[in-house]
Design a protein around this motif. Structure first.
Motif, mmCIF file in Angstrom:
data_model
loop_
_atom_site.group_PDB
_atom_site.id
_atom_site.type_symbol
_atom_site.label_atom_id
_atom_site.label_comp_id
_atom_site.label_asym_id
_atom_site.label_seq_id
_atom_site.Cartn_x
_atom_site.Cartn_y
_atom_site.Cartn_z
ATOM 1 N N UNK A 115 -18.181 90.212 19.511
ATOM 2 C CA UNK A 115 -18.242 91.059 18.747
ATOM 3 C C UNK A 115 -18.624 90.696 17.286
ATOM 4 N N UNK A 116 -17.424 89.894 17.143
ATOM 5 C CA UNK A 116 -17.108 89.496 15.538
ATOM 6 C C UNK A 116 -16.463 87.906 15.274
ATOM 7 N N UNK A 117 -17.588 87.386 14.675
ATOM 8 C CA UNK A 117 -16.252 86.669 14.668
ATOM 9 C C UNK A 117 -16.442 85.500 13.519
ATOM 10 N N UNK A 118 -16.219 84.483 12.998
ATOM 11 C CA UNK A 118 -15.982 83.390 11.729
ATOM 12 C C UNK A 118 -16.982 82.301 12.909
ATOM 13 N N UNK A 119 -18.736 82.350 11.434
ATOM 14 C CA UNK A 119 -19.038 81.055 11.659
ATOM 15 C C UNK A 119 -18.523 79.704 11.252
ATOM 16 N N UNK A 120 -17.665 79.379 10.803
ATOM 17 C CA UNK A 120 -16.860 77.925 10.534
ATOM 18 C C UNK A 120 -16.028 77.529 12.328
ATOM 19 N N UNK A 121 -16.093 78.350 13.284
ATOM 20 C CA UNK A 121 -16.035 77.892 14.446
ATOM 21 C C UNK A 121 -17.287 78.127 15.176
ATOM 22 N N UNK A 122 -18.251 78.434 15.259
ATOM 23 C CA UNK A 122 -19.789 78.617 15.567
ATOM 24 C C UNK A 122 -19.435 79.978 16.611
ATOM 25 N N UNK A 123 -18.612 80.996 15.611
ATOM 26 C CA UNK A 123 -18.359 82.289 16.820
ATOM 27 C C UNK A 123 -18.950 83.335 15.451
ATOM 28 N N UNK A 124 -20.178 84.528 16.020
ATOM 29 C CA UNK A 124 -21.043 84.754 14.865
ATOM 30 C C UNK A 124 -20.552 86.228 15.688
ATOM 31 N N UNK A 125 -21.313 87.162 15.148
ATOM 32 C CA UNK A 125 -21.531 88.226 15.920
ATOM 33 C C UNK A 125 -23.205 88.206 17.011
ATOM 34 N N UNK A 143 -13.697 88.573 18.058
ATOM 35 C CA UNK A 143 -13.203 89.755 18.536
ATOM 36 C C UNK A 143 -14.460 89.490 19.783
ATOM 37 N N UNK A 144 -14.658 89.803 20.934
ATOM 38 C CA UNK A 144 -14.948 89.043 22.008
ATOM 39 C C UNK A 144 -15.133 90.876 23.645
ATOM 40 N N UNK A 145 -16.541 91.043 23.458
ATOM 41 C CA UNK A 145 -17.191 91.230 24.547
ATOM 42 C C UNK A 145 -16.433 90.779 26.031
#
Ligand SMILES: [Zn+2]
Length: 870
Positions: free
Chosen positions: A102-112, A256-258
């Protein structure tokens, strides 16, 4: 040494420890208690046995809010914890699990909007527990074959969770379980990335999952899917690297994860089996009962399109692929997005569908958001540190390949004339160009839809805009270029969501003659497929400018959609479509085949940033254009009352184009054309055909002229003294701000050398001499040696050439004595040795100025030392 025990740091630690003990008598006491027989403090009273009504579902959910849907959930109204109902009808049935960020930080390849794939799981009851078990779907067994009874041999299923049954209701058949462990831990998916072996110890990383801070952020429950939004918080007490601008506090990072639990669709969807000649995303399945040498039953990813009128040649689908433009989309670009997206309907007409794609706008007061898997949304983000320009993921039923949902993520930054990610920009198409190949490889392994088309296209577009500014293009020209760029980007990302992977060969469609003939390209497209990463098409002759970017699906796109979506009664009906794959406009090669990284892949026609089936000539034209533009930069980018930042950007953009063009050209040397036609297919050639001698020679000459020659990168020297970044805070603290001219030019040259003298390239040159390659290893390496030394070694050698000559000599030496020397075959090593001796001889002449003589001494010493080791 003993002395160290007395050093001040140790003293401090001791003091701190004593202080800790003194300040925490309880902790010291606790330790004692554990060891002592009996604690002095009174043992806590045993909990009373629960009353009988507490054991009922009603009793256990008294303080909870009930949220009904596929799996009914209860959320405690005092502490937010969740419980879940499983009906006995739901036991031993398969469901689909899907997750996205849902929302993350690109530093760990987690992005909206990042998709994390889907999997099949079963819910099983084991005595007093309910288990969630991931199912393996990589094998197929023909049920009529007795071996099918052994289908589960050596296949490990994944028991993801085992939860105690808290209560059972005999009337409804419902079991109640606690669900915190299911969703508030990484039970269904791994959120925190692993530490990679070669990762720097100072790289940004997440702390441990905090049980207290991790929480449920939302629940949506529908008859066919149960969705939860969870905020995972990773904490650690201190950080070395506090992350990029998007990370507020590196010690406490939220992702944040769905999570979606989805009913398996019950429909008459017919899986379509993949073919190597067409480029679809697939789920790989192996037929374990087949005797074929290629027992593949890989499932094409595609939507469930069904004709309203099955007998009509062309019909509307029962359910179209519906897209929603997210209400975050800037109003002025919505019409372009709609127009571009709807152009995919042209391709579906070949498959027999009218209006297969429908595009709507999400109202500002919509009660749903883009995280809702029931909606396919064209989304816009403006990230602090974008990792893509566009991204088009989809998720499927892993048993059939049916696409169940998709989104398109677009970065607002793609449209702008600056790059927020200064690092990418600074190294544009040099280091990043190389790393992208590697990163993409790693990233694509768990997300095949990872796409840098937007980034690549943006860099190209920035070059186009720079060239327009310098060559006197109008505002109308600029807005045409941006509009076409947007068309291309939407078409490309939407293509991914229809199931298509990249086709990096498609820019070979037209020749130089037609590439700017807008009458032709408007009709059939500028490239064979929108799934390529082409160069911006910029005509040096400004009177003759056609399309900058393609604005409609090309012939390959039409064809591949026909193969993937045409309703058929039997797979045999697809054969005539597949038989057409040898047509020149239908060429295909994906990311695995493209030659963007040095030494990778073999067919030079499959590449990024290239254009036309005379890609060498096109790249030469681009080199000439870049040089022409760089000569004018200083004049054009002197804007009153502004810093020189934009000028510096323009210089980087222009040199990036030179780097890109140099790479394209270099791939033709030692290249081998690949044909994946089947035996006997009309129009098919041999699987492997070495690149023609003339083309390889032409490529070698172009490299000598535009990459290695003393004049290759000359610009007016006044330009260099103006390449200044604008100061922002302390941004020059980590490295000085002066332009790194030699390093940048050497980087471009080094990238080319890394490919030309890569052990894979050299091995292929000698091997392909056995099946038709007429540009022998000895000719090629002699031409390269001549190109790098001949024109100036007996006179005065300029600083850029001296840098190149030492670099090249070092590469040859490394082939013989470097850490990777065993990867080079003997034939390549012989030529390296031969050329080193020739360089030694040339460097033996005592001509030239002091700098040149010093340079030659350097070369001689390097070679002499190296030859001692061989
Ligand atoms: Zn892509």
């Amino acid at each position: 040494m003993k002395k160290n025990l007395l050093n001040p740091n140790f003293g401090w630690l001791l003091l701190l420890f004593l202080f800790f003990i003194a300040a925490n008598p309880a902790s010291a006491q606790k330790k004692k208690n554990k060891k002592g027989k009996k604690a002095q403090v009174e043992a806590p009273a045993k909990p009373k046995p629960p009353k009988k009504d507490k054991k009922t579902i009603k009793g256990l959910t008294k303080a909870s809010k009930k949220i009904e849907g596929l799996f009914t959930l209860y959320q405690d109204t005092t502490n937010g914890s969740i419980q879940m109902l499983i009906n006995k009808e739901q036991l031993d049935r398969e469901y689909i699990y899907f997750s996205q960020i849902a929302d993350g930080v690109v530093d760990v390849f987690s992005f909206r909007g990042a998709y994390r794939g889907s999997k099949i799981f079963k819910i099983e009851k084991y005595y007093d527990k309910i288990e969630f078990v991931a199912q393996n779907n990589s094998s197929y067994f023909d049920a009529d074959n007795a071996i099918a009874k052994a289908a589960h041999a050596n296949i490990s299923e994944g028991v993801m969770a085992s939860e105690k049954i808290l209560a059972y209701d005999t009337t409804s058949g419902n079991y109640l379980i606690a669900a915190n462990n299911l969703f508030l831990k990484e039970t269904f998916m791994q959120v925190k990335p692993p530490r990679f072996p070669n990762q720097s110890p100072s790289a940004f990383s997440l702390g441990t999952l905090s049980k207290d801070k991790t929480k449920v952020r939302g629940i949506r429950n529908y008859p066919a899917n149960t969705d939860l939004k969870i905020e995972y918080v990773y904490s650690k007490p201190s950080v070395l690297n506090s992350g990029s601008r998007g990370v507020t506090d590196g010690r406490n990072v939220s992702i944040k994860v769905y999570h979606s639990l989805i009913q398996v669709p019950e429909n008459d969807y017919q899986p379509r089996i993949d073919d190597p000649r067409a480029g679809f995303f697939t789920t790989q399945v192996t037929d374990m009962t087949s005797m074929s040498p290629t027992p593949y039953r890989d499932l094409v990813h595609r939507w469930h399109l069904k004709k309203k009128d099955p007998d009509a040649t062309i019909s509307e689908p029962v359910e179209p692929i519906t897209w929603w433009i997210e209400n975050t989309t800037p109003h002025e670009i919505r019409p372009i997005i709609r127009q571009a997206g709807l152009r995919w309907n042209e391709a579906f007409e070949k498959a027999g569908f009218k209006n297969a794609v429908v595009i709507k706008e999400q109202p500002d007061d919509a009660t749903w958001d883009a995280g809702d898997i029931r909606y396919n949304v064209l989304r816009w983000t403006a990230s602090p540190n974008p990792v893509f320009g566009g991204y088009g993921p989809s998720f499927v039923n892993p048993r059939t390949g049916q696409i169940l949902g998709a989104d398109i993520m677009l970065e607002y930054g793609s449209l702008k004339g600056n790059l927020l990610n200064e690092k990418i920009f600074d190294e544009a198409l040099l280091e990043t160009y190389l790393q992208n190949g590697e990163n993409e490889k790693a990233f694509m392994e768990h997300d095949p839809a990872y796409c840098t088309a937007g980034q690549m296209a943006k860099l190209n577009n920035m070059f186009g805009l720079t060239a327009l500014s310098v060559l006197g293009g109008s505002e109308l020209d600029k807005s045409k270029m941006i509009k076409e760029f947007l068309h291309f980007l939407i078409l490309h990302e939407m293509g991914h969501t229809l199931g298509l992977n990249h086709n990096m060969k498609a820019s070979q469609f037209h020749g130089l003659k037609d590439i700017n003939n807008q009458e032709v390209t408007e009709k059939v497209g500028l490239i064979g497929s929108v799934m390529d990463y082409p160069a911006v098409n910029f005509a040096s002759d400004r009177e003759n400018q056609g399309l900058y970017w393609t604005t409609r699906p090309g012939p390959y796109d039409h064809w591949v959609i026909e193969f993937g979506y045409k309703p058929v009664k039997s797979p045999d009906e697809l054969q005539p479509i597949l038989n057409r794959s040898t047509r020149p406009e239908l060429v295909f090669g994906n990311d695995a085949d493209d030659m963007r990284s040095p030494g990778k892949a073999i067919d030079p026609r499959v590449n990024v940033n290239d254009m036309t089936h005379d890609a060498v000539e096109y790249a030469v034209e681009r080199m000439k254009l870049a040089k022409k533009v760089s000569k004018e930069l200083l004049k054009k980018y002197q804007k009153p009352n502004q810093s020189y930042h934009e000028l510096r950007n323009a210089y980087l953009v222009v040199t990036s184009q030179q780097a890109g063009a140099a790479n394209i050209i270099s791939r033709y040397i030692g290249g081998v054309y690949v044909d994946r036609a089947f035996v006997g297919q009309q129009g098919g050639t041999k699987p492997f055909t070495p690149v023609e001698l003339e083309k390889q020679k032409k490529a070698m000459k172009a490299l000598n002229d535009f990459v290695f020659s003393p004049e290759a990168f000359t610009v007016p020297s006044a330009l260099y003294s103006h390449l200044q970044m604008q100061r922002r805070g302390y941004n020059f603290i980590s490295r000085p701000e002066d332009p790194k001219i030699h390093a940048r030019i050497l980087n471009i040259q080094r990238t080319v050398l890394r490919h030309l003298l890569h052990y894979n390239t050299l091995q292929r040159i000698t091997d392909s001499e056995m099946y038709g390659n007429a540009y022998s290893l000895s000719s090629f390496m002699s031409d390269l040696n001549q190109g790098i030394f001949k024109s100036d070694i007996y006179g005065n050698v300029g600083s850029i050439r001296r840098n190149l000559q030492v670099e090249y000599t070092q590469v040859l030496i490394n082939m013989l004595t470097g850490s990777q020397k065993t990867r080079f075959n003997h034939l390549a090593k012989s030529m390296a040795l031969y050329n080193l001796k020739r360089i030694r001889k040339m460097a033996g002449s005592a001509t030239g100025n002091t700098a040149t003589r010093a340079h030659k001494e350097h070369l001689k010493t390097l070679i002499d030392n190296a030859l001692d080791e061989v």
